[in-house]
Design a protein around this motif. Structure first.
Motif, short mmCIF file in Angstrom:
data_model
loop_
_atom_site.label_atom_id
_atom_site.label_comp_id
_atom_site.label_asym_id
_atom_site.label_seq_id
_atom_site.Cartn_x
_atom_site.Cartn_y
_atom_site.Cartn_z
N LEU A 1 -5.36 -5.44 0.04
CA LEU A 1 -4.75 -4.42 -0.82
C LEU A 1 -5.53 -3.11 -0.73
N LEU A 2 -4.87 -2.08 -0.24
CA LEU A 2 -5.44 -0.73 -0.19
C LEU A 2 -4.56 0.20 -1.02
N THR A 3 -5.14 0.89 -1.98
CA THR A 3 -4.39 1.87 -2.77
C THR A 3 -4.91 3.27 -2.44
N VAL A 4 -3.98 4.21 -2.33
CA VAL A 4 -4.31 5.59 -1.99
C VAL A 4 -3.67 6.51 -3.01
N GLU A 5 -4.46 7.42 -3.57
CA GLU A 5 -3.95 8.39 -4.54
C GLU A 5 -4.41 9.79 -4.16
N GLY A 6 -3.71 10.79 -4.67
CA GLY A 6 -4.09 12.17 -4.45
C GLY A 6 -4.67 12.77 -5.72
N GLU A 7 -5.73 13.53 -5.57
CA GLU A 7 -6.43 14.10 -6.72
C GLU A 7 -5.51 14.95 -7.59
N PHE B 1 -11.04 -8.14 -0.16
CA PHE B 1 -9.65 -7.88 0.20
C PHE B 1 -9.09 -6.64 -0.49
N LYS B 2 -9.95 -5.90 -1.20
CA LYS B 2 -9.47 -4.75 -1.96
C LYS B 2 -10.21 -3.47 -1.55
N GLU B 3 -9.47 -2.38 -1.56
CA GLU B 3 -10.07 -1.08 -1.29
C GLU B 3 -9.23 0.00 -1.97
N ASP B 4 -9.91 1.00 -2.53
CA ASP B 4 -9.21 2.09 -3.21
C ASP B 4 -9.74 3.41 -2.66
N TYR B 5 -8.85 4.38 -2.53
CA TYR B 5 -9.28 5.70 -2.05
C TYR B 5 -8.49 6.79 -2.77
N VAL B 6 -9.21 7.80 -3.26
CA VAL B 6 -8.59 8.98 -3.87
C VAL B 6 -8.89 10.17 -2.97
N GLN B 7 -7.86 10.80 -2.43
CA GLN B 7 -8.02 11.92 -1.52
C GLN B 7 -8.17 13.23 -2.30
N ALA C 1 -8.46 1.71 9.62
CA ALA C 1 -9.68 0.90 9.58
C ALA C 1 -9.51 -0.31 8.67
N PHE C 2 -8.80 -0.13 7.55
CA PHE C 2 -8.58 -1.25 6.62
C PHE C 2 -7.73 -2.33 7.28
N ILE C 3 -6.66 -1.92 7.97
CA ILE C 3 -5.80 -2.88 8.65
C ILE C 3 -6.59 -3.64 9.71
N ARG C 4 -7.41 -2.93 10.46
CA ARG C 4 -8.20 -3.59 11.50
C ARG C 4 -9.20 -4.58 10.89
N ARG C 5 -9.81 -4.17 9.80
CA ARG C 5 -10.77 -5.07 9.15
C ARG C 5 -10.09 -6.33 8.65
N MET C 6 -8.92 -6.16 8.04
CA MET C 6 -8.18 -7.32 7.53
C MET C 6 -7.65 -8.19 8.67
N GLU C 7 -7.26 -7.55 9.79
CA GLU C 7 -6.83 -8.33 10.95
C GLU C 7 -7.95 -9.25 11.41
N GLY C 8 -9.18 -8.72 11.43
CA GLY C 8 -10.32 -9.52 11.82
C GLY C 8 -10.58 -10.66 10.86
N ALA C 9 -10.46 -10.38 9.55
CA ALA C 9 -10.69 -11.42 8.54
C ALA C 9 -9.64 -12.51 8.63
#
Length: 423
Positions: free
Chosen positions: A347-353, A377-383, A407-415
């Motif tokens: 799960l990756l969440t992306v938000e805008g400031e 399995f979790k990551e959050d990013y605020v741009q 990068a998140f998709i690649r990391r999860m693909e590896g996991a």
């Protein structure tokens, strides 16, 4: 009645629009010796602006013919691979010979981009598609304009949307990746929870949720406050109208695209007025490049589609008034939606400031709901420094957000691969 008045206004303005086009063509003709005079430029600019503001804006073309990969130009062809009356699943097929020249010989991860069904066409995500094409097999939901769907095809509501997402993920094969842009976030999360609970082979490998109202109670924006302040009956009586003839969907009850467009533009009315004044000035100065950029943006922005009544009203009710998903009360065809059943979907969440549509925290709320996921399995990013549109398009998306998603998709693909090997 509102739809009929809108159509009548369009046809009533037709003689003026034809006159404006004739004036524009006359004063832009290379055979006109006065076309570069101040009067000629003013008449051309004014007539061009009027013609553009009053014309029809149909479904835009994708205009994605190629993408740069490792310095090589790779040809791209949009192909419809699955459909219902309500959506076309479009695969952006990359030419394999060109891919080999770019050094890409292995099959790359499949990504389903779920475009919002909220007024604009899926082509608004053209930049999103182009970014993902660098590293993925890209599929996108191209939703239908409800006024073009005959009444005999039946209804389409929030639950149908969830079912469509599940069906499309199954078309992509085992463990595809899904990206929900804005409005589809709650439905995509619901679909993933159901697929996880059922142990489906085609459940997503990752979910990337961008600028989405998972919990619209948090950091409420103008949009959220409007949905909260007005009673549900107001939306049904004020925002819904009947499609008139001669459209194929005549008789269908819809939330008209032109009403949604008015809502969008009224939120930033001064900004749009200034943009059109600058366009007028650019035409009078002969600045073709600046004028072309304006046209490119508004050709997309002013192209809108109608939403089926039941889908629009249920979205208002479920997401913006009752908050069923974050309260644990969302039920899909008799089954409670339990995000806690998700245990192996990244799960990756992306938000805008500066997002003025989905405020900070509304998308992040997905993490609190997915209690079965470990922190790995979790990551959050605020741009920083972007609004709603910048979360999924533009320079900062290309240079800062997309690399994190990749990068998140690649990391999860590896996991996931390690987990399969261990099993």
């Amino acid at each position: 009645m509102l739809y009929t008045l809108y159509e009548a206004g369009y046809y009533a303005s037709t003689p003026l629009r034809w006159a404006a086009r004739a004036t524009r063509d006359f004063w832009s003709s290379p055979l006109n010796p006065a076309k570069d005079s101040e009067l000629g430029r003013r008449l051309f600019a004014g007539s061009d602006l009027f013609a553009n503001l009053t014309r029809r804006y149909g479904r835009p073309a994708w205009n994605i013919d190629s993408v740069q990969i490792e310095g090589e130009s790779v040809r791209v062809r949009p192909t419809e691979v699955w459909s219902t009356p309500w959506v076309k699943l479009v695969h952006f097929t990359r030419d394999m010979a060109d891919m080999r020249k770019a050094g890409r010989r292995e099959l790359e991860p499949a990504v389903l981009i779920v475009a919002p069904l909220s007024g604009h066409y899926a082509t608004l995500l053209r930049g999103t598609v182009e970014a993902f094409l660098q590293d993925h097999e890209v599929f996108i939901t191209d939703w239908s304009n409800a006024r073009d769907v005959p009444v005999m095809e039946g209804r389409f509501d929030f639950h149908d949307f969830v079912d469509h997402v599940r069906d499309m993920l199954r078309q992509l094969g085992p463990r595809p990746h899904v990206v929900a842009v804005c409005q589809p976030g709650p439905a995509v999360l619901a679909a993933a929870a159901l697929m996880a609970e059922d142990g489906e082979e085609c459940r997503p490998g990752t979910m990337t949720i961008m600028g989405s109202p998972i919990d619209a109670r948090l950091s409420p924006t103008v949009t959220n406050k409007l949905a909260e302040e007005k009673p549900f009956a107001w939306f049904k009586s004020t925002m819904i109208d009947t499609v008139p003839a001669p459209y194929p969907g005549m008789g269908r009850r819809v939330y008209p695209g032109f009403v949604q467009l008015y809502s969008f533009m009224s939120m930033n009315a001064e900004k749009h007025q200034d943009a059109h004044l600058r366009y007028l000035e650019d035409l009078m100065k002969g600045d073709g490049d600046a004028a072309e950029k304006h046209l490119e943006f508004y050709d997309e922005y002013l192209s809108v589609l109608d939403l089926p009544e039941e889908f629009y009203l249920q979205t208002i009710d479920y997401v913006f008034q009752q908050y069923l998903l974050p309260k644990g009360e969302l039920v899909h065809r008799g089954r409670p939606i339990q995000p806690g059943s998700i245990r192996d979907i990244g799960l990756l969440t992306v938000e805008g400031e500066n997002d003025d549509i989905s405020g900070i925290g509304q998308t992040q709320a997905a993490h609190a709901l997915c209690t079965g996921l470990s922190d790995d399995f979790k990551e959050d990013y605020v741009q920083p420094h972007v609004g709603h549109y910048g979360v999924f398009n533009g320079r900062r998306f290309r240079e800062e957000i997309y690399p994190r998603v990749r990068a998140f998709i690649r990391r999860m693909e590896g996991a996931l691969e390690k987990a399969r090997d261990a099993a």
